[in-house]
Scaffold this motif. Structure first.
Motif, PDB file in Angstrom:
ATOM      1  N   THR A 236       2.398 -32.359   7.224  1.00  0.00           N
ATOM      2  CA  THR A 236       1.053 -31.791   7.175  1.00  0.00           C
ATOM      3  C   THR A 236       0.913 -30.987   5.885  1.00  0.00           C
ATOM      4  O   THR A 236       1.781 -31.062   5.000  1.00  0.00           O
ATOM      5  CB  THR A 236       0.790 -30.926   8.420  1.00  0.00           C
ATOM      6  N   PHE A 237      -0.153 -30.208   5.800  1.00  0.00           N
ATOM      7  CA  PHE A 237      -0.393 -29.380   4.616  1.00  0.00           C
ATOM      8  C   PHE A 237       0.785 -28.420   4.435  1.00  0.00           C
ATOM      9  O   PHE A 237       1.120 -27.667   5.362  1.00  0.00           O
ATOM     10  CB  PHE A 237      -1.710 -28.620   4.799  1.00  0.00           C
ATOM     11  N   VAL A 238       1.395 -28.459   3.243  1.00  0.00           N
ATOM     12  CA  VAL A 238       2.684 -27.778   3.050  1.00  0.00           C
ATOM     13  C   VAL A 238       2.593 -26.253   3.097  1.00  0.00           C
ATOM     14  O   VAL A 238       3.606 -25.578   3.309  1.00  0.00           O
ATOM     15  CB  VAL A 238       3.342 -28.188   1.709  1.00  0.00           C
TER      16      VAL A 238
ATOM     17  N   ARG B 227     -12.464 -21.223  -5.534  1.00  0.00           N
ATOM     18  CA  ARG B 227     -11.519 -20.616  -4.594  1.00  0.00           C
ATOM     19  C   ARG B 227     -12.274 -19.844  -3.507  1.00  0.00           C
ATOM     20  O   ARG B 227     -12.443 -18.637  -3.563  1.00  0.00           O
ATOM     21  CB  ARG B 227     -10.510 -19.677  -5.292  1.00  0.00           C
ATOM     22  N   LEU B 228     -12.742 -20.573  -2.514  1.00  0.00           N
ATOM     23  CA  LEU B 228     -13.451 -19.946  -1.399  1.00  0.00           C
ATOM     24  C   LEU B 228     -13.164 -20.703  -0.104  1.00  0.00           C
ATOM     25  O   LEU B 228     -13.412 -21.906  -0.007  1.00  0.00           O
ATOM     26  CB  LEU B 228     -14.964 -19.937  -1.660  1.00  0.00           C
ATOM     27  N   GLY B 229     -12.620 -19.969   0.865  1.00  0.00           N
ATOM     28  CA  GLY B 229     -12.388 -20.521   2.195  1.00  0.00           C
ATOM     29  C   GLY B 229     -13.034 -19.634   3.238  1.00  0.00           C
ATOM     30  O   GLY B 229     -13.372 -18.474   2.960  1.00  0.00           O
TER      31      GLY B 229
ATOM     32  N   ASN C   7      -9.820 -16.174  -0.598  1.00  0.00           N
ATOM     33  CA  ASN C   7      -9.747 -16.742  -1.934  1.00  0.00           C
ATOM     34  C   ASN C   7      -9.098 -18.125  -1.800  1.00  0.00           C
ATOM     35  O   ASN C   7      -7.914 -18.315  -2.044  1.00  0.00           O
ATOM     36  CB  ASN C   7      -8.904 -15.808  -2.801  1.00  0.00           C
ATOM     37  N   GLY C   8      -9.902 -19.074  -1.321  1.00  0.00           N
ATOM     38  CA  GLY C   8      -9.384 -20.381  -0.897  1.00  0.00           C
ATOM     39  C   GLY C   8      -8.880 -20.266   0.533  1.00  0.00           C
ATOM     40  O   GLY C   8      -8.594 -19.153   1.010  1.00  0.00           O
ATOM     41  N   SER C   9      -8.776 -21.413   1.236  1.00  0.00           N
ATOM     42  CA  SER C   9      -8.224 -21.288   2.591  1.00  0.00           C
ATOM     43  C   SER C   9      -6.741 -20.963   2.537  1.00  0.00           C
ATOM     44  O   SER C   9      -6.189 -20.447   3.499  1.00  0.00           O
ATOM     45  CB  SER C   9      -8.528 -22.489   3.486  1.00  0.00           C
ATOM     46  N   ASP C  10      -6.087 -21.208   1.409  1.00  0.00           N
ATOM     47  CA  ASP C  10      -4.692 -20.771   1.252  1.00  0.00           C
ATOM     48  C   ASP C  10      -4.563 -19.285   1.598  1.00  0.00           C
ATOM     49  O   ASP C  10      -3.634 -18.875   2.302  1.00  0.00           O
ATOM     50  CB  ASP C  10      -4.227 -20.955  -0.200  1.00  0.00           C
ATOM     51  N   GLU C  11      -5.484 -18.469   1.077  1.00  0.00           N
ATOM     52  CA  GLU C  11      -5.377 -17.031   1.339  1.00  0.00           C
ATOM     53  C   GLU C  11      -5.607 -16.733   2.823  1.00  0.00           C
ATOM     54  O   GLU C  11      -4.988 -15.826   3.388  1.00  0.00           O
ATOM     55  CB  GLU C  11      -6.370 -16.229   0.490  1.00  0.00           C
TER      56      GLU C  11
ATOM     57  N   LEU D  68      -3.444 -26.855  12.820  1.00  0.00           N
ATOM     58  CA  LEU D  68      -3.726 -28.289  12.907  1.00  0.00           C
ATOM     59  C   LEU D  68      -4.729 -28.654  11.820  1.00  0.00           C
ATOM     60  O   LEU D  68      -5.890 -28.205  11.867  1.00  0.00           O
ATOM     61  CB  LEU D  68      -4.305 -28.649  14.277  1.00  0.00           C
ATOM     62  N   ALA D  69      -4.278 -29.393  10.817  1.00  0.00           N
ATOM     63  CA  ALA D  69      -5.199 -29.866   9.774  1.00  0.00           C
ATOM     64  C   ALA D  69      -5.935 -31.072  10.353  1.00  0.00           C
ATOM     65  O   ALA D  69      -5.313 -32.041  10.790  1.00  0.00           O
ATOM     66  CB  ALA D  69      -4.419 -30.258   8.525  1.00  0.00           C
ATOM     67  N   TRP D  70      -7.263 -31.023  10.326  1.00  0.00           N
ATOM     68  CA  TRP D  70      -8.073 -32.019  11.072  1.00  0.00           C
ATOM     69  C   TRP D  70      -9.269 -32.429  10.245  1.00  0.00           C
ATOM     70  O   TRP D  70     -10.238 -31.686  10.254  1.00  0.00           O
ATOM     71  CB  TRP D  70      -8.502 -31.364  12.400  1.00  0.00           C
TER      72      TRP D  70
ATOM     73  N   ALA E 186      -5.243 -34.321  -6.239  1.00  0.00           N
ATOM     74  CA  ALA E 186      -5.458 -33.048  -5.544  1.00  0.00           C
ATOM     75  C   ALA E 186      -6.737 -32.997  -4.706  1.00  0.00           C
ATOM     76  O   ALA E 186      -7.212 -31.910  -4.384  1.00  0.00           O
ATOM     77  CB  ALA E 186      -5.456 -31.898  -6.559  1.00  0.00           C
ATOM     78  N   MET E 187      -7.259 -34.155  -4.324  1.00  0.00           N
ATOM     79  CA  MET E 187      -8.420 -34.224  -3.440  1.00  0.00           C
ATOM     80  C   MET E 187      -9.636 -33.479  -3.980  1.00  0.00           C
ATOM     81  O   MET E 187     -10.402 -32.875  -3.235  1.00  0.00           O
ATOM     82  CB  MET E 187      -8.085 -33.706  -2.032  1.00  0.00           C
ATOM     83  N   GLU E 188      -9.784 -33.515  -5.311  1.00  0.00           N
ATOM     84  CA  GLU E 188     -10.988 -32.906  -5.894  1.00  0.00           C
ATOM     85  C   GLU E 188     -12.147 -33.904  -5.849  1.00  0.00           C
ATOM     86  O   GLU E 188     -11.940 -35.116  -5.815  1.00  0.00           O
ATOM     87  CB  GLU E 188     -10.708 -32.496  -7.347  1.00  0.00           C
TER      88      GLU E 188
HETATM   89  C1  LIG Z   1      -5.477 -29.230   5.040  1.00  0.00           C
HETATM   90  C2  LIG Z   1      -5.712 -28.313   3.887  1.00  0.00           C
HETATM   91  N1  LIG Z   1      -6.025 -27.041   4.113  1.00  0.00           N
HETATM   92  C3  LIG Z   1      -6.244 -26.186   3.101  1.00  0.00           C
HETATM   93  C4  LIG Z   1      -6.132 -26.590   1.788  1.00  0.00           C
HETATM   94  C5  LIG Z   1      -6.311 -25.576   0.689  1.00  0.00           C
HETATM   95  O1  LIG Z   1      -7.639 -25.384   0.403  1.00  0.00           O
HETATM   96  P1  LIG Z   1      -8.136 -24.258  -0.590  1.00  0.00           P
HETATM   97  O2  LIG Z   1      -8.430 -24.939  -1.884  1.00  0.00           O
HETATM   98  O3  LIG Z   1      -9.372 -23.709   0.053  1.00  0.00           O
HETATM   99  O4  LIG Z   1      -7.075 -23.204  -0.712  1.00  0.00           O
HETATM  100  C6  LIG Z   1      -5.813 -27.911   1.491  1.00  0.00           C
HETATM  101  C7  LIG Z   1      -5.672 -28.336   0.096  1.00  0.00           C
HETATM  102  O5  LIG Z   1      -5.263 -29.404  -0.244  1.00  0.00           O
HETATM  103  C8  LIG Z   1      -5.581 -28.792   2.582  1.00  0.00           C
HETATM  104  O6  LIG Z   1      -5.236 -30.067   2.368  1.00  0.00           O
END
Ligand SMILES: Cc1ncc(COP(=O)(O)O)c(C=O)c1O
Length: 363
Positions: free
Chosen positions: A118-120, A230-232, A92-96, A164-166, A37-39
């Protein structure tokens, strides 16, 4: 009968796109070396930990957090080099943040677009909210952008946002800067540069925010070593950020996250040093993986490496590693370009060695 009735009610009231979705699934990792999980594998020196615990003990948990998180935003602006005329939105994470952007731009006939694989979460969030998701395949050999396919899809679908995930997850590469700039120029909607792995790549679009009024830059502290917080952060013109802020729920960043992130980012040299170590170990891991028989390895600018096994071996390799106590990510079957592909996070040197030894014995 009661169960049948419940099923009918669920079918009537839960939106079909939600029923059709599957919840984000995380494999059990207890007792395993966690390279899925890229920790960041490292913790903090004892002195810092004690200071942090002292700060936490002074927090008023009976009060709501500071709603605008001013101290934390000021700290992030400084550490992440956000230009002084740009605004910041916290999630709350970049997910949010991906969710906030997608929901704010949603509406009949709206689309969001991203190259794939890419990021799902770009696709998953769009789909559960009933927004059309357009995935444009990357080039199969090196996962670079297919610029003409991207530009014609942008022209055809007029996406409200392009993500675009970069560097890109799970392929690990940085897309070509001039191709990205052409995309930004030809998109009438927003382009979100998701720089989750920025610290390992050392390149950014942050200093181009003033040049493009449809550009946003997103970062997370997760990959820096703070995944549990959980911070984005989303940076961009206030015209956009003010609108997204109306969709953000109040107090979305808890007080423990605000105080902890502010504290450790004030000592970000510790995290920077860990990132440098991870980049060194990425080189070693890449070299040693490339020397193993029967696999193809792609170079990475992030803290993980994508590799491909023989097509009939991928599940055996994945399960074999698990039996050796090592969890990585099996991407086989998630996208046609990822057949027989696995992704491994760069761990600590000992974890990487155990992974390489186990993989070597399985191949
Ligand atoms: C490209 C990309 N964006 C965002 C995230 C999610 O990050 P966060 O933990 O801040 O929600 C990930 C998590 O693997 C990711 O690979």
């Amino acid at each position: 009968m009661a169960r049948e009735l419940l099923r009918e009610k669920v079918a009537r009231w839960i939106r079909p796109e939600v029923r059709a979705a599957t919840a984000y699934h995380v494999l059990e990792s207890r007792g395993l070396i966690k390279l899925d999980a890229m920790e960041n594998p490292y913790t903090w020196p004892a002195r810092l930990k004690d200071e942090w615990l002292q700060r936490l003990s002074e927090v008023s948990l009976n009060r709501y957090p500071e709603p605008a998180a001013r101290d934390l935003k000021a700290r992030l602006r400084d550490v992440m080099n956000v230009p002084s005329d740009m605004d910041i939105l916290l999630g709350n994470g970049s997910d949010e943040l991906i969710q906030i952007v997608t929901v704010t731009l949603s509406g009949p006939g709206r689309s969001v677009l991203a190259p794939e694989p890419t990021f799902v979460m770009y696709r998953a969030i769009a789909e559960v909210h009933g927004i059309n998701f357009v995935g444009v395949p990357l080039r199969p050999d090196n996962f670079s952008l297919d610029l003409s396919a991207m530009l014609s899809a942008i022209k055809k679908y007029q996406p409200a946002a392009v993500f675009l995930a970069w560097p890109n997850n799970p392929t690990g590469n940085l897309f070509d800067v001039s191709a990205v700039e052409q995309i930004i120029r030809s998109a009438s909607g927003l382009v979100v540069m998701d720089e989750a792995y920025h610290t390992f790549a050392g390149e950014s679009f942050m200093d181009r925010l003033q040049a493009y009024d449809n550009l946003l830059v997103m970062r997370t502290v997760s990959k820096l070593g703070l995944a549990g917080l959980r911070l984005g952060m989303l940076a961009g013109q206030s015209g956009w950020i003010n609108e997204f802020d109306k969709v953000r729920l109040p107090y979305n960043i808890g007080v423990l996250t605000q105080v902890s992130a502010d504290f450790i980012l004030a000592h970000h040299g510790v995290l920077d040093e860990q990132a440098r170590q991870i980049c060194d170990d990425r080189q070693t891991l890449f070299r040693e993986l490339s020397a193993l028989p029967g696999i193809k390895v792609w170079p990475s600018r992030a803290n993980f490496i994508l590799f491909r096994t023989a097509s009939d071996r991928v599940n055996d390799v994945f399960e074999g590693l698990r039996a050796h106590g090592i969890l990585i990510k099996n991407l086989d079957g998630t996208h046609e370009l990822l057949q027989a592909c696995l992704r491994v996070t760069v761990g600590g040197p000992e974890e990487n060695d155990r992974f390489l030894n186990a993989l070597g014995s399985l191949l």
